[in-house]
Motif scaffolding. Structure first.
Motif, short mmCIF file in Angstrom:
data_model
loop_
_atom_site.label_atom_id
_atom_site.label_comp_id
_atom_site.label_asym_id
_atom_site.label_seq_id
_atom_site.Cartn_x
_atom_site.Cartn_y
_atom_site.Cartn_z
N PHE A 1 -19.71 -13.15 -8.34
CA PHE A 1 -18.78 -13.07 -9.46
C PHE A 1 -17.33 -13.17 -8.97
O PHE A 1 -16.98 -12.67 -7.91
N THR A 2 -16.49 -13.80 -9.77
CA THR A 2 -15.06 -13.77 -9.53
C THR A 2 -14.53 -12.38 -9.88
O THR A 2 -15.23 -11.59 -10.52
N PRO A 3 -13.31 -12.03 -9.46
CA PRO A 3 -12.83 -10.66 -9.64
C PRO A 3 -12.74 -10.23 -11.10
O PRO A 3 -12.43 -11.02 -11.99
N GLY A 4 -12.97 -8.89 -11.27
CA GLY A 4 -12.87 -8.40 -12.62
C GLY A 4 -12.14 -7.07 -12.81
O GLY A 4 -12.50 -6.39 -13.71
N ASN A 5 -11.11 -6.59 -12.03
CA ASN A 5 -10.32 -7.37 -11.10
C ASN A 5 -10.11 -6.64 -9.74
O ASN A 5 -9.85 -7.27 -8.75
N SER A 6 -10.19 -5.32 -9.73
CA SER A 6 -9.77 -4.58 -8.54
C SER A 6 -10.86 -4.50 -7.49
O SER A 6 -12.04 -4.74 -7.76
N VAL A 7 -10.42 -4.15 -6.26
CA VAL A 7 -11.34 -4.02 -5.13
C VAL A 7 -10.80 -2.92 -4.21
O VAL A 7 -9.58 -2.77 -4.07
N TYR A 8 -11.72 -2.14 -3.61
CA TYR A 8 -11.34 -1.02 -2.74
C TYR A 8 -12.23 -1.01 -1.51
O TYR A 8 -13.45 -1.18 -1.62
N LEU A 9 -11.63 -0.74 -0.35
CA LEU A 9 -12.39 -0.49 0.88
C LEU A 9 -12.52 1.01 1.03
O LEU A 9 -11.52 1.73 1.14
N LEU A 10 -13.75 1.51 1.05
CA LEU A 10 -13.99 2.94 1.09
C LEU A 10 -13.94 3.46 2.53
O LEU A 10 -14.13 2.71 3.47
N PRO A 11 -13.72 4.76 2.71
CA PRO A 11 -13.62 5.31 4.07
C PRO A 11 -14.85 5.09 4.93
O PRO A 11 -14.75 5.04 6.16
N ASN A 12 -16.03 4.94 4.32
CA ASN A 12 -17.25 4.71 5.11
C ASN A 12 -17.48 3.24 5.44
O ASN A 12 -18.49 2.88 6.05
N GLY A 13 -16.55 2.37 5.04
CA GLY A 13 -16.67 0.95 5.34
C GLY A 13 -17.31 0.14 4.24
O GLY A 13 -17.38 -1.09 4.33
N ASN A 14 -17.79 0.79 3.18
CA ASN A 14 -18.34 0.06 2.04
C ASN A 14 -17.21 -0.53 1.21
O ASN A 14 -16.08 -0.04 1.22
N LEU A 15 -17.54 -1.57 0.47
CA LEU A 15 -16.57 -2.26 -0.39
C LEU A 15 -16.98 -2.07 -1.84
O LEU A 15 -18.10 -2.42 -2.23
N LEU A 16 -16.07 -1.52 -2.65
CA LEU A 16 -16.30 -1.34 -4.08
C LEU A 16 -15.51 -2.41 -4.81
O LEU A 16 -14.30 -2.50 -4.67
N ARG A 17 -16.22 -3.18 -5.63
CA ARG A 17 -15.60 -4.38 -6.21
C ARG A 17 -16.01 -4.55 -7.67
O ARG A 17 -17.14 -4.26 -8.05
N THR A 18 -15.10 -5.04 -8.48
CA THR A 18 -15.41 -5.40 -9.86
C THR A 18 -15.65 -6.90 -9.94
O THR A 18 -15.06 -7.68 -9.18
N GLY A 19 -16.49 -7.32 -10.89
CA GLY A 19 -16.78 -8.73 -11.05
C GLY A 19 -16.72 -9.16 -12.50
O GLY A 19 -16.99 -8.37 -13.42
N LYS A 20 -16.35 -10.40 -12.72
CA LYS A 20 -16.29 -10.98 -14.07
C LYS A 20 -17.67 -11.51 -14.43
O LYS A 20 -18.06 -12.59 -13.98
#
Length: 544
Positions: A62-81
């Motif tokens: 998915f393209t962004p929907g819209n924000s993205v965060y790198l978490l302290p454990n190295g995981n990536l939290l992402r929104t998608g359109k």
């Protein structure tokens, strides 16, 4: 015994260097903050160093929907359109929230996307592992009128309320709803005394006037909240309504029942607005002359330990005013221990920001202008990272407002350097960029290796092999044979060996050992991170 030290990762220049790049890193000085910048472009999320070299990449469907965060454990939290599931459509629409591990594997996702409600713009990862989700919720025309909306101000037969869910991810595709807040529980109107929520707008700054449109045409998307940020110390949520040109702060210490209460007011536990700023005409305490914000983005409390800690920073886009120019504001809020001071029949303070950055000069066209998207972040060294979103332009300024780093997103635009200097990239917009310090927890026990920049025909002359990090390559620790097809032997037994591939992923760990068996691994470059007698030693291994 003589030890040698060599450079491991690229660093900033000791003196200013101007490259020939037209995208990617185009300028940098030794005052740049040494960290990694995260941003999403199309279906990819990139983590880059100051040279523009890619340190890690995550790919979504998915393209962004819209924000993205790198978490302290190295995981990536992402929104998608996520299209095709909802008729709630406006700029910033999302629909799905995804969680990836460091290696790019999706480990959880959930669709907040129907004809009744849809995630959009922003989310926020809370310290306890929960996630705040921002959703547009459909309000029927009849329901809106029953709440006191003037029917002549409804252009699309419905309105969108704005709703926040706090959810706990479960398994790979489930959630538990922990908390909820909805703006429709906190409105007022003085249009129709036979309808709900009738009252004195001017004496109720804690509530939202359902008939104030800020010059809008009554579209369903009358609020357009574009940012949701959380402050753990205060247990407060900061919101940004682009269409009303206001920022709001609400309490998060409530229960869901208390959050729905419309009688809490500014000084009692409840879901009403604790604070608002930017456009006092929205609660009849000013006129257009008193308006400060114009389509702003990303207001948040500055973290403790940073410049202006406890103050609030935001990107003021300047959309809808003449002339066109953007600004970064820092506000000193009238707040003590989570309570905001307010004098009846006045506007919330402050009257003006304590810090403003712009490039506007009277009578001239400003180069710094993004009508949409964008954000600003205070960095640990006191610099400010600015994302001029509509241009995909990230630049960092020092305490004297001098630009010390400039990067232009090359993705989805001119992915190779422009042949004509001055040619501007197109379609490379970025919602937000965020820079992480190299000691951020996500990078612990990971060897991050710089790969090629995103753009083609890149020029790395701007990053003349000066190191951000010096790692000890000791002469008294020898690995042989090297290259090897299988077994690598150290000349002594060491306490711990971590083996990393060239993407920085740990693929093997050994203890009290002096042999490394890579027979089952693919050919290529690996790095042995050796802990021995309190020292960190890194050795390069060539597997053939």
């Amino acid at each position: 015994m003589m030890f040698k030290k060599f450079t491991f990762l690229f660093l900033f220049l000791v003196q200013f260097v101007q490259s020939q790049n037209t995208v990617g890193t185009i300028s940098m000085t030794d005052e740049v903050f040494d960290g990694y910048t995260l941003f999403s472009a199309d279906t990819k999320t990139y983590l880059i160093n100051n040279c523009g070299q890619v340190m890690n990449t995550w790919t979504s469907n998915f393209t962004p929907g819209n924000s993205v965060y790198l978490l302290p454990n190295g995981n990536l939290l992402r929104t998608g359109k996520e299209d095709g599931k909802s008729d709630i459509i406006f700029g910033g629409q999302g629909g799905i929230v995804e969680l990836f591990n460091w290696d790019g594997e999706i480990i959880w996702s959930y669709s907040f996307n129907s004809n009744l409600e849809r995630q959009h713009h922003d989310i926020y990862p809370m310290p306890n592992g929960h996630i705040l989700i921002l959703l547009a919720e459909v309000w029927s025309k009849e329901e809106a009128i029953s709440q006191g909306r003037d029917s002549s101000k409804i252009a699309e037969e419905r309105l969108y309320s704005e709703k926040i869910l706090e959810v706990k991810p479960i398994g790979t595709d489930e959630i538990e709803v922990i908390w909820e807040w909805n703006i429709k529980d906190h409105i007022i109107q003085d249009f129709d005394d036979t309808k709900q929520n009738f009252g004195d707008v001017a004496k109720s700054p804690e509530k939202l006037d359902i008939n104030f449109l800020n010059g809008g045409n009554g579209s369903a998307n009358w609020l357009h909240i574009n940012s949701i940020q959380y402050d753990e110390q205060r247990n407060q949520i900061v919101l940004s309504s682009r269409n009303l040109s206001e920022i709001w702060i609400i309490d998060h210490s409530t229960t869901t029942v208390e959050a729905a209460s419309n009688s809490g007011g500014m000084y009692n536990k409840g879901g009403d607005l604790l604070y608002r700023w930017g456009n006092p005409q929205s609660y009849r305490q000013g006129t257009e002359v008193n308006r400060k914000l114009f389509g702003q983005h990303y207001p948040y409390y500055i973290e403790q330990g940073l410049r202006n800690a406890g103050d609030l920073i935001l990107f003021n886009n300047g959309n809808g005013r003449d002339p066109d120019f953007s600004e970064v504001f820092i506000l000193e809020l009238p707040e003590t221990n989570g309570v905001f001071s307010y004098t009846e029949d006045t506007a919330f303070g402050p009257e003006n920001p304590i810090y403003e950055y712009s490039q506007f000069q009277e009578g001239e066209i400003s180069n710094f202008y993004s009508p949409i998207l964008s954000g600003a972040q205070v960095l640990p060294n006191g610099n400010i990272l600015i994302c001029e979103g509509s241009k995909g332009n990230f630049f960092e300024i020092n305490s004297d407002d001098e630009i010390v780093w400039n990067y232009i997103n090359p993705f989805n635009s001119i992915v190779k350097q422009a042949t004509n200097q001055g040619e501007e990239p197109k379609g490379n917009n970025v919602f937000r960029a965020h820079k992480y310090a190299k000691d951020y927890a996500a990078f612990t026990d990971r060897i991050l290796m710089p790969n090629d920049p995103i753009e083609l025909n890149f020029n790395l002359n701007i990053c003349n092999s000066l190191s951000t990090e010096t790692i000890d390559f000791r002469d008294d620790l020898v690995i042989y044979p090297n290259p090897s097809a299988n077994i690598f032997t150290l000349n002594k037994v060491v306490e711990n060996i971590g083996i990393y591939n060239n993407l920085g992923k740990k693929v093997l760990e050994l203890h009290q050992e002096n042999q490394i068996d890579l027979a089952l691994f693919t050919t290529g470059i690996y790095f042995a991170k050796i802990n021995h007698k309190g020292s960190l030693v890194v050795k390069k291994l060539i597997k053939n």
